[in-house]
Design a protein around this motif. Structure first.
Motif, PDB file in Angstrom:
ATOM      1  N   GLY A 161       4.541  10.537   1.108  1.00 53.16           N
ATOM      2  CA  GLY A 161       5.973  10.275   1.079  1.00 53.16           C
ATOM      3  C   GLY A 161       6.537  10.359  -0.330  1.00 53.16           C
ATOM      4  O   GLY A 161       7.622  10.900  -0.550  1.00 53.16           O
ATOM      5  N   GLY A 162       5.784   9.829  -1.299  1.00 49.37           N
ATOM      6  CA  GLY A 162       6.221   9.887  -2.684  1.00 49.37           C
ATOM      7  C   GLY A 162       6.306  11.317  -3.185  1.00 49.37           C
ATOM      8  O   GLY A 162       7.267  11.693  -3.865  1.00 49.37           O
ATOM      9  N   PRO A 183       9.495  11.377   6.376  1.00 53.55           N
ATOM     10  CA  PRO A 183       8.695  11.942   7.464  1.00 53.55           C
ATOM     11  C   PRO A 183       7.253  11.485   7.542  1.00 53.55           C
ATOM     12  O   PRO A 183       6.795  11.121   8.643  1.00 53.55           O
ATOM     13  N   PRO A 184       6.465  11.459   6.453  1.00 49.40           N
ATOM     14  CA  PRO A 184       5.073  11.015   6.607  1.00 49.40           C
ATOM     15  C   PRO A 184       4.970   9.595   7.149  1.00 49.40           C
ATOM     16  O   PRO A 184       4.118   9.303   7.999  1.00 49.40           O
ATOM     17  N   VAL A 185       5.836   8.724   6.679  1.00 48.81           N
ATOM     18  CA  VAL A 185       5.802   7.321   7.115  1.00 48.81           C
ATOM     19  C   VAL A 185       6.264   7.203   8.557  1.00 48.81           C
ATOM     20  O   VAL A 185       5.638   6.524   9.378  1.00 48.81           O
ATOM     21  N   ILE A 186       7.364   7.883   8.886  1.00 44.97           N
ATOM     22  CA  ILE A 186       7.910   7.792  10.242  1.00 44.97           C
ATOM     23  C   ILE A 186       6.923   8.345  11.261  1.00 44.97           C
ATOM     24  O   ILE A 186       6.706   7.759  12.326  1.00 44.97           O
ATOM     25  N   ARG A 220       0.834  -1.212   0.000  1.00 52.30           N
ATOM     26  CA  ARG A 220       0.000   0.000   0.000  1.00 52.30           C
ATOM     27  C   ARG A 220       0.868   1.261   0.000  1.00 52.30           C
ATOM     28  O   ARG A 220       0.583   2.227  -0.718  1.00 52.30           O
ATOM     29  N   LEU A 221       1.904   1.241   0.841  1.00 53.70           N
ATOM     30  CA  LEU A 221       2.815   2.385   0.868  1.00 53.70           C
ATOM     31  C   LEU A 221       3.432   2.632  -0.499  1.00 53.70           C
ATOM     32  O   LEU A 221       3.456   3.765  -0.999  1.00 53.70           O
ATOM     33  N   MET A 222       3.933   1.569  -1.112  1.00 48.57           N
ATOM     34  CA  MET A 222       4.603   1.714  -2.399  1.00 48.57           C
ATOM     35  C   MET A 222       3.613   2.096  -3.497  1.00 48.57           C
ATOM     36  O   MET A 222       3.963   2.808  -4.443  1.00 48.57           O
ATOM     37  N   GLY A 223       2.366   1.626  -3.379  1.00 45.87           N
ATOM     38  CA  GLY A 223       1.348   2.033  -4.335  1.00 45.87           C
ATOM     39  C   GLY A 223       1.132   3.537  -4.299  1.00 45.87           C
ATOM     40  O   GLY A 223       1.013   4.191  -5.345  1.00 45.87           O
ATOM     41  N   GLY A 224       1.074   4.099  -3.085  1.00 41.96           N
ATOM     42  CA  GLY A 224       0.944   5.543  -2.949  1.00 41.96           C
ATOM     43  C   GLY A 224       2.135   6.285  -3.522  1.00 41.96           C
ATOM     44  O   GLY A 224       1.986   7.328  -4.164  1.00 41.96           O
ATOM     45  N   GLY A 242      -2.477   6.839   1.484  1.00 37.96           N
ATOM     46  CA  GLY A 242      -2.259   8.279   1.527  1.00 37.96           C
ATOM     47  C   GLY A 242      -0.904   8.646   2.101  1.00 37.96           C
ATOM     48  O   GLY A 242      -0.243   9.578   1.619  1.00 37.96           O
ATOM     49  N   ILE A 243      -0.485   7.921   3.132  1.00 37.94           N
ATOM     50  CA  ILE A 243       0.823   8.169   3.733  1.00 37.94           C
ATOM     51  C   ILE A 243       1.923   7.884   2.713  1.00 37.94           C
ATOM     52  O   ILE A 243       2.892   8.649   2.577  1.00 37.94           O
TER      53      ILE A 243
END
Length: 253
Positions: free
Chosen positions: A143-144, A155-158, A82-86, A138-139
């Motif tokens: 980040g992307g 920062p958004p992920v952390i 999901r993170l990488m998709g964003g 979204g996160i």
């Protein structure tokens, strides 16, 4: 390649950038964070914005590669996807913004975002609500975008992903994998869009050596009983790097 390496080593101000890479590695080694927060404000004084983030990506794919098998084994694959998709959705948008900003504006943005992140870290501010799958998308997207526009995908992920119900081990593993795959995606997107700069990439590969040496030194210096001291030192170094990147201070000459 030899010609590119010769040009890379002849870059004016490379010694300062190499020192920043080494210090960033030391801080990362004993605190677990801070590479981009220290490296970017200094590198932005020497290189164009696109070169700055590409060199960071090249520098930052070497050392973490050895940790990837464990990170993938211990992490949460669905959240990572999901993170990488964003990231895939909004990284190109961030890069588009990057190509249209003045270098001084880029330096201001990097320094101010770094100082903002530092304030959040020092204050201990964290998101306390539930993190749902759409929010993880979204996160990752945030980040992307920040990674493409300012070289700061972390920062958004952390700040928000740590609010997930996962254990610290899973969060650390997913964060490690996220940053590694972000670097690979950044390089791939630049290749597809025609924005890849071979010289900047070679500069980053050369900087991987002082960064790795710093990581090893920082890891050797770390002692659990002195964690607060190490984090205090990291905060001071990050603040100094961020302030040095503000154009009106002109620390970079």
């Amino acid at each position: 390649m030899p010609d590119l390496l010769t040009q890379a080593l002849a870059l004016e101000g490379l010694a300062w950038v190499a020192l920043a890479a080494f210090v960033a590695g030391v801080i990362r080694g004993f605190s677990g964070f801070g590479t981009a927060l220290i490296y970017l404000p200094v590198a932005a004084q020497v290189m164009p914005p696109l070169w700055t983030i590409l060199s960071l990506a090249a520098m930052d794919i070497i050392a973490p590669a050895v940790h990837m098998p464990a990170a993938l084994r211990k992490g949460h694959p669905r959240d990572l996807m999901r993170l990488m998709g964003g990231v895939v959705l909004l990284l190109p948008v961030g890069l588009w913004v990057l190509t249209r900003v003045d270098p001084d504006i880029f330096r201001y943005a990097v320094s101010l975002l770094t100082l903002g992140m530092l304030v959040v870290l020092v204050s201990g501010l964290r998101y306390r609500g539930a993190v749902t799958p759409p929010m993880v998308w979204g996160i990752g997207g945030a980040g992307g975008f920040l990674g493409g526009a300012a070289g700061l995908p972390g920062p958004p992920v952390i700040l928000f992903y740590m609010a997930s119900p996962h254990s610290p081990t899973v969060v650390r593993a997913n964060t490690t994998a996220y940053l590694f795959f972000y670097d690979l995606l950044l390089i791939a997107v630049l290749l597809v869009l025609g924005g890849f700069e071979p010289l900047a990439f070679v500069i980053g590969l050369a900087l991987a050596l002082p960064a790795l040496a710093g990581n090893l030194l920082g890891g050797a210096l770390f002692h659990p009983a002195r964690e607060r001291l190490y984090r205090g030192v990291a905060y001071v170094v990050i603040a100094g790097a961020a302030l040095s990147g503000l154009p009106f201070l002109n620390f970079g000459g």
